[in-house]
Structure formats: structure tokens, C-alpha cells
Design a protein around this motif. Structure first.
Motif, short mmCIF file in Angstrom:
data_model
loop_
_atom_site.label_atom_id
_atom_site.label_comp_id
_atom_site.label_asym_id
_atom_site.label_seq_id
_atom_site.Cartn_x
_atom_site.Cartn_y
_atom_site.Cartn_z
N GLU A 35 -8.85 4.10 -7.44
CA GLU A 35 -10.04 3.27 -7.27
C GLU A 35 -10.00 2.00 -8.12
O GLU A 35 -10.62 1.00 -7.75
N ASP A 36 -9.31 2.03 -9.26
CA ASP A 36 -9.24 0.84 -10.11
C ASP A 36 -7.91 0.82 -10.85
O ASP A 36 -7.10 1.74 -10.74
N GLN A 37 -7.69 -0.26 -11.59
CA GLN A 37 -6.42 -0.43 -12.29
C GLN A 37 -6.21 0.64 -13.37
O GLN A 37 -5.09 1.10 -13.58
N ALA A 38 -7.27 1.06 -14.02
CA ALA A 38 -7.15 2.08 -15.06
C ALA A 38 -6.64 3.39 -14.45
O ALA A 38 -5.79 4.07 -15.03
N GLU A 39 -7.15 3.75 -13.27
CA GLU A 39 -6.68 4.97 -12.62
C GLU A 39 -5.23 4.82 -12.17
O GLU A 39 -4.44 5.76 -12.27
N ARG A 40 -4.86 3.62 -11.70
CA ARG A 40 -3.45 3.37 -11.36
C ARG A 40 -2.56 3.55 -12.56
O ARG A 40 -1.49 4.16 -12.48
N ASP A 41 -2.99 3.03 -13.71
CA ASP A 41 -2.20 3.16 -14.94
C ASP A 41 -2.07 4.62 -15.37
O ASP A 41 -0.99 5.06 -15.77
#
Length: 70
Positions: free
Chosen positions: A14-20
Motif C-alpha cells: 500500500e505504501d513505500q514503507a510496506e514495500r521496504d
């Protein structure tokens, strides 16, 4: 195929933090602790002398001949 799986995981985030977080989990080194926090050891090596190896080869040849006769 792995690149497609990685892309699917990134697209589902859902967001960049979750991708990281997903990328960190995906590329993290394997855990070395087993159940109860004990360090896992590889199984001991099986040593076979020449006579044992020849016996295994004979068993394999017999099994191969048995399966080939069907």
C-alpha cells in the motif's frame, strides 16, 4: 519468474514503507536458530568406503533392472 513474483509483492504493497518491509523480509539472510532458539547444525556426513559404495551400486543396478523389466 522471481522478478514477476517480486513485482507482484511490490504492487500489493500500500505504501513505500510496506514495500521496504517486504523487500527486507524477502532478502533477509536465512534464520540459523531452530526450535527453542537452538542453533541448527547440518546433518553429519555419511562416509562410505569403497566396498560400501560398490554394494550400493549393485543394489541400484538390481533395482534398475527390476523396474526396467515391467
Amino acid at each position: 519468474m522471481l522478478a514477476a513474483a517480486e513485482a507482484a509483492i511490490e504492487d500489493a504493497a500500500e505504501d513505500q514503507a510496506e514495500r521496504d518491509r517486504n523487500r527486507a523480509k524477502l532478502y533477509a539472510p536465512p534464520r540459523v536458530a531452530g526450535p527453542g532458539g537452538q542453533r541448527m547444525r547440518p546433518p553429519p556426513a555419511i562416509r562410505v568406503d569403497q566396498a560400501g559404495a560398490q554394494a550400493l551400486m549393485a543394489q541400484l543396478a538390481a533395482e534398475d533392472a527390476r523396474l526396467g523389466s515391467r
